[in-house]
Every structure is written in C-alpha cells, then in structure tokens.
Write an enzyme that holds these catalytic residues in place. Structure first.
Site, PDB file in Angstrom:
ATOM      1  N   VAL A 308      -3.463   0.615  -9.336  1.00  0.00           N
ATOM      2  CA  VAL A 308      -3.821   0.218  -7.977  1.00  0.00           C
ATOM      3  C   VAL A 308      -3.373   1.286  -6.991  1.00  0.00           C
ATOM      4  O   VAL A 308      -2.526   2.127  -7.292  1.00  0.00           O
ATOM      5  CB  VAL A 308      -3.188  -1.133  -7.593  1.00  0.00           C
ATOM      6  N   SER A 309      -3.973   1.247  -5.796  1.00  0.00           N
ATOM      7  CA  SER A 309      -3.598   2.110  -4.687  1.00  0.00           C
ATOM      8  C   SER A 309      -3.689   3.583  -5.104  1.00  0.00           C
ATOM      9  O   SER A 309      -4.724   4.007  -5.602  1.00  0.00           O
ATOM     10  CB  SER A 309      -2.204   1.727  -4.175  1.00  0.00           C
ATOM     11  N   ASN A 310      -2.631   4.361  -4.935  1.00  0.00           N
ATOM     12  CA  ASN A 310      -2.686   5.759  -5.350  1.00  0.00           C
ATOM     13  C   ASN A 310      -2.960   5.883  -6.839  1.00  0.00           C
ATOM     14  O   ASN A 310      -3.641   6.810  -7.282  1.00  0.00           O
ATOM     15  CB  ASN A 310      -1.372   6.460  -5.021  1.00  0.00           C
ATOM     16  N   GLY A 312      -4.762   3.851  -8.526  1.00  0.00           N
ATOM     17  CA  GLY A 312      -6.183   3.608  -8.678  1.00  0.00           C
ATOM     18  C   GLY A 312      -7.002   4.842  -8.357  1.00  0.00           C
ATOM     19  O   GLY A 312      -7.951   5.183  -9.068  1.00  0.00           O
ATOM     20  N   GLY A 333      -7.690  -1.241  -8.522  1.00  0.00           N
ATOM     21  CA  GLY A 333      -7.580  -2.064  -7.333  1.00  0.00           C
ATOM     22  C   GLY A 333      -7.194  -1.229  -6.133  1.00  0.00           C
ATOM     23  O   GLY A 333      -6.399  -0.296  -6.244  1.00  0.00           O
TER      24      GLY A 333
END
EC number: 3.1.1.22
Length: 696
Positions: A308-310, A312, A333
C-alpha cells in the site's frame, strides 16, 4: 527462535529434510548451483521461528499482544537486543496500517486470528517459519537496501507462491507486514519484503550513532558499510554543524542524496529474486552433499506484487520494469505513484472533467502544506476530526495567522479569516483535491503528516545533505513543553528501529524550523513557519535545486505489460489524492497498454489513507477501512490466478459509514462493507483510450 548466524541455511527438522530429499529426486530439477544474487552485500542472516515463543507474523505476541496498546519492552532500555527490536518493529508496523480497535474490525474482519475466509479460526495466529535477512547494495556500501524473506513452515514447494510486501511510507523492512505480509503467510506463500532504501535509517549526529540492519546501534565510523545509513558528511563539517545546530538527526529517505524513490521498482524486483534464492536454498536439490541446486527459475513461481501507499507505487513500478517474469500479478492499495501523463489523457467524474489530475507528489504535497492550515479554518470544515496534541486554541491561532500571512503575500484572497480560508480550500479543489476529502485537510496537517512529507521529499528530490538545512528545516529532539530544540533526557536511538516510521516527526525526533536555536515548526513563528513552507513550494514552482529532474526520475509509464492488476483506493484520500494517483494511473494505462490491459480499479467511498486513524473520534463515524477491500482484492486475484475466475470490473464501492457519536461509533458490520460486485451496473467505472470516468 533458532539462529544459525550469517550465511548458513536453516533446516526445520525431519519434515523439511524430507521435502528437500523429495525435491532432489525430481527429474526436472537442474544441477545448476543456487548462487546468491550479486546485489546481495555481505552475508545472509537466517533465523528460524518455532511459532510458539516467536513467529513470523506476530514476533511471538500473537493476536492478543499485537492488539495490546502497551508496546513490548526491552530488558535494557539503553541496549535492546535485535530480537527485542524485531518484536517492537513488528508490533508498531502492524498497528500503523490497520484499525486495531475491536469495534473497528480487528479480530473480526482482519487480524492474526482471522482466516482467509474472514472467520475467527486461527487462535493467536502465530506462524512458524524462516527469515532470511540481507542488504542489497551497488558496491558503494551506501545503498544498503534491507531485504527480508519470510518462508512459512506451511510453504508447499510443489505449488510455490511469493507475495511482495514492499514497505509503505519510509518504514523499515516490516513496514507492510499487516498490509500484505499477513495475507501471504496465511496463504502459505513466501513474503519478499524490502525497505525501499529509506528504511527508517537514522543518524544521531552529535553522538555519531547509527543503526545496523537489525536495529542495534553502532558508531558510524566503526560500522562503516554495515550501517543502514550514515550521513555523507566529513568529520570537519559534522563538527561545525553540531556546534551550530546541536541535537540534530539525519534520516535516510531525506538525506541519503540518492533520491531512493527512483529505485523502488528495481529493489522490489531484487526482493523477489532474493526470495527465489531463499526458496532454492530450502527446497532445491542437493548437488554435492551440501550445496543446493536451482529448482525455481524466474517466472516459475506465482508472484503477486502487493503493498500500500509508497509500497503500492513501488509494486506498480516493479511490474512495469519486470523483464524476466518475476511478477505474475499486482494488487495494491492507495498507491503513491507519479505518472508520466500523455497530453490527451482525461479524468472525468460523473461525466465532467476534473480540474486537475496526475500531479506529482512534489507538487500537491508542497501546495497542501502551504494552504491546509488556512483551509482548515473554513466554517465549512467545522467538526473535522482533531488530530493534534496541541491545545485547540493554539491550533486555531496557527490557522488564523497562516491565513493572514498567505493573504499578505497575495497567495489567498479575502479580507477576513473566513474568506481567506474559503479561498485556500477552493485552491485545493482546483488542484485536484476532492470535496470528499475536505474534512481531512485539517487532520492531515495537524497530525504533521503533510509537513513531514513535504520536508522529507523536498530533501530527497533535491538530493540535499543534512547540513544544508533545506528551507531552514531540520530534525531534532525538543523540549516537550516549549518545542525548543533540546538535548533528550535519553537518546531516541535505541528504539528508533522499533517505533520510527522514517519521516520525522517520529520516535521522539521532531520537525523543527531553525529560528533561533530551532523550534517545533508549528510553534517557531505565529504562522507555523510559513517562510519554510513557501520555500518548499517554490522549489517545485520555480524548478530549483534539480527538483524537476529528480521528480521526473521517479515517474512511471503505467504500462504493466499485460499483467493482471488491481488498484484499490479510498475516494476521500487527502494524503495521496485519488485524482493524482489511481485515477491518473488507470487513465494513462488505457493508452500505455490499450487492449492488453488487465488492470481494474476499485474506488471506495468513505475510504481515506490512514486506517490506523479510524479509532479517532470523527474518523470512526465517517470513514471505513480500505484495508478490508485490499484483502478482498488479494483474494480475488488469487482466485483469478489459480482458477481463472474473472476479476470484477472497475467500480465504485459504495460503503456505509458507521455513524453514531464521535469516539463511540457502533461496531463495524458487513452492512458497512458491501462486496465488490461482479456486475456493478451504474457503479461501473468507464476506462478506455486514455480516459476514465468515475461515477459520482
């Protein structure tokens, strides 16, 4: 726990030995020797966990221990052991990415005790297995990306699978353990972690103390190339800096001068290759009585790039860069991703073009950091969740003063605070922030998430040294009562590996503005260090200090090479706005891959970036856990890869907030979380030929 030291193989007793023997009898196996990838620096630390006293998922804490608000402690607070630091890191990183409250879903919809079908059947959820830990480096000794592979005892060598768990944010190597590692371990898959070359590496400049790969401390000079991160400063410059700016810290993401984000995809691919090596060490045939051959070659193992985030964004970049078939599919995500946009791409919402999309983080984060404190004063945002330890009166004063300074500088219009705040909010809307995220503008700045990101990434994108004090900001310990820079009562370094997130303020190290001797940036001036925030913004708008070139180096092309992929993001995300991330990526993908694309996108209403904030009053009543849908997406991809089940088409998932009283919202139920639909009807997202249209 059993440790056999660096570079030695672990064997789990007769059962695992039998598997190895069977593997050696397989006529398809090659006699080629299994060789450690050339990018691995030094030797490999291999550790076995019995699933009782210690384990892969919970570090021996189990579901109950992870759920406890009390952090696991150290026998000696000044010199924690590597095992104690690992336990603390798993505890803190697991909790950082999910809602840990029972009413919010922990222990019921997710958690070590919850099986892959969503049922409470796994008890404390401890998972035995083996860990392989090593650095990846380019030969300089300064990259030192941490790689970690977890192989659960239930891994089936005849049906192998790998899931990547690249760290979110700038977290250490366990940074995606709840986001991706947990699901993978429950599936019996090996997990390929990496810290992206940010890795929560801290350097205490006055004592010249750094962390090693396992979080234990060492003198920077004595550690040499075994340091996770040492600031690139000569001894003379360091002495001068310490005399002028005492009690300061350097952090790897901000101060490595390597712009590590440009390599996030590359190191994620390296983590997969390292996982192949580890699996060949465990399950490859013995070729000379002691060394193992190659059982698995690139492309032989079903591998899902997930995080997720970075993390992701790193997963998407890795899939784009994959030329050897390391990655089979992608599930991410809320990806923080900077897309190289074609001029004819269009993003629409309800049939109407959105005002802005596809901006890089350097642009939208520095703008938000400048405007959010003022926008937060808007009467339309009254009742927004309060996410600050500062007194409310102090926060209100900051907002008023920031508006006044912005107006004096001609950056917002209006004769009074309310009109100025309304203009600041309107500018954020014009820059692509959705009205759905309005009530998060205040907590994203008040929590210091946006200021932290603006400062860290500006340093990274300009390849600044810690001694540059970019835009007059630095990282330091402070007096809790006044915010002034001060020597700590005890150094934060012993615990930084365990509780830090790599982006100050974190682990007792604050973000300060260097007025006088330095003060917490929120308190340094009445307008909360406006001059520094404006400086950060101008680095982007004026193209200064190489920022445009370094930002261009992190952009991706949205070409996943025909790999099946799922992106999930909350519509209300105000940290990584959906117009600039997922929507932009999906639209560009329609050009980059066109008919080859197997990408689907699920946009979650009432979803925002930080599920860990959901227990906070006002978050609990308004927002739902995006993590739940990340897990559903992983299950959908598994069924697609294993059974050929079609992926549900791109769609808006219309969730139902829990409502109730802030701080006492009713328990989350399945009624709040409608399933991802195989036939979304009017909720379908239309994608094609460089355009995306998301239903309102």
């Amino acid at each position: 726990m059993t440790r056999l030291g660096w570079g030695r193989r672990m064997v789990f007793g007769a059962a695992l030995a039998a598997v190895a023997i069977l593997g050696a009898c397989n006529g398809d196996e090659s006699a080629e020797r299994n060789r450690l990838p050339g990018f691995v620096s030094g030797s490999v630390r291999t550790t076995a966990y019995d699933g009782a006293s210690d384990d892969l998922l919970t570090a021996g804490l189990g579901k109950t221990g992870l759920g406890s608000a009390s952090a696991p402690g150290f026998a000696n607070a000044a010199r924690p052991t590597s095992a104690e630091l690992r336990r603390l890191a798993i505890w803190s990183n697991y909790r950082a990415l999910v809602d840990m409250s029972a009413n919010g879903g922990y222990g019921r919809f997710w958690g070590p005790n919850v099986d892959l079908d969503g049922n409470d059947t796994l008890g404390e959820g401890k998972i035995p297995g083996t860990e392989y830990l090593a650095y990846s480096d380019d030969g300089s000794g300064s990259k030192n990306v941490t790689l970690l592979v977890q192989v659960p005892a239930g891994f089936n060598p005849a049906q192998p699978c790998i899931v990547t768990a690249t760290s979110s944010g700038s977290r250490g190597v366990y940074g995606a353990i709840s986001a991706a590692g947990e699901w993978a371990l429950k599936r019996g898959c090996a997990v390929a972690y990496n810290d992206k070359g940010g890795g929560n590496g801290a350097h205490e400049l006055m004592s010249d103390t750094i962390t090693l790969i396992d979080g234990t401390l060492a003198n920077a000079v004595l550690a040499g190339t075994s340091s996770l991160f040492t600031a690139n400063v000569t001894s003379g410059d360091l002495a001068t800096f310490n005399s002028r700016f005492p009690n300061r810290y350097a952090f790897k993401h901000a101060h490595s001068q390597q712009n590590p984000e440009q390599d996030w995809g590359h190191v994620t691919l390296q983590s997969v290759e390292f996982a192949y090596w580890a699996l060949n060490e465990q399950f490859g045939p013995l070729i000379d009585g002691s060394r193992h051959g190659v059982r698995y070659r690139a492309g032989d193992i079903m591998t899902i790039a997930a995080s997720v985030s970075n993390g992701g964004g790193a997963s998407l970049a890795a899939a784009e860069q994959d030329t050897r078939g390391w990655i089979t599919a992608v599930v991410v995500g809320e990806p923080q991703i900077n897309v190289r946009m074609a001029p004819n791409v269009v993003v629409r919402s309800g049939g109407q073009p959105v005002p802005s999309f596809g901006r890089p983080l350097a642009d939208y984060a520095t703008l938000a950091n400048l405007l959010e404190p003022c926008a937060a004063a808007s009467a339309s945002l009254a009742g927004a969740p309060y996410l600050s330890a500062l007194p409310v009166a102090t926060t209100q004063s900051i907002r008023t003063q920031r508006c006044a300074t912005l107006a004096a500088a001609g950056l917002v219009s209006g004769a009074d605070t309310q009109s100025q705040a309304a203009d600041a909010l309107a500018q954020l809307h014009a820059a692509g922030y959705l009205a759905d995220s309005d009530l998060l503008q205040a907590p994203m700045w008040d929590s210091q998430a946006i200021p932290a990101i603006a400062v860290t990434y500006a340093n990274a994108y300009t390849r600044s040294r810690v001694t540059d004090n970019l835009c007059n900001f630095s990282f330091a310990t402070t007096n809790p009562a006044t915010g002034a820079v001060a020597a700590p009562a005890t150094s934060p370094m012993p615990a930084v590996f365990g509780v830090g997130n790599g982006v100050p303020p974190t682990a007792g190290i604050d973000l300060v503005f260097n007025t006088g001797a330095g003060v917490d940036h929120r308190l340094a001036t009445p307008d909360a260090s406006f001059a520094g925030a404006l400086c950060l913004r101008q680095l982007w708008t004026n193209g200064m200090l190489g920022m445009p070139a370094n930002v261009d180096a992190v952009r991706v092309n949205a070409n996943l090479q025909g790999k099946p992929a799922i992106i999930v993001q909350g519509r209300s995300d105000s940290l990584v706005p959906v117009n600039h991330a997922s929507r932009a990526y999906v639209a560009q993908n329609g050009i980059s891959e066109a008919g080859r694309s197997q990408l689907v996108f699920y946009e979650v209403t009432n979803g925002q970036h930080f599920d860990a904030f959901l227990p906070v009053p006002g978050f609990d009543t308004r927002f739902v856990p995006v993590h739940y849908y990340n897990l559903q997406a992983l299950n959908l991809m598994w069924k697609h890869l294993k059974n050929g089940a079609p992926l549900p088409p791109s769609q808006v998932i219309r969730t139902v907030p829990r409502g109730g009283t802030p701080g006492a919202a009713p328990a989350l139920t399945s009624a709040n979380l409608p399933p991802i639909s195989a036939a979304p009807g009017a909720n379908a997202i239309t994608v094609g030929a460089g355009a995306i249209d998301v239903p309102l």
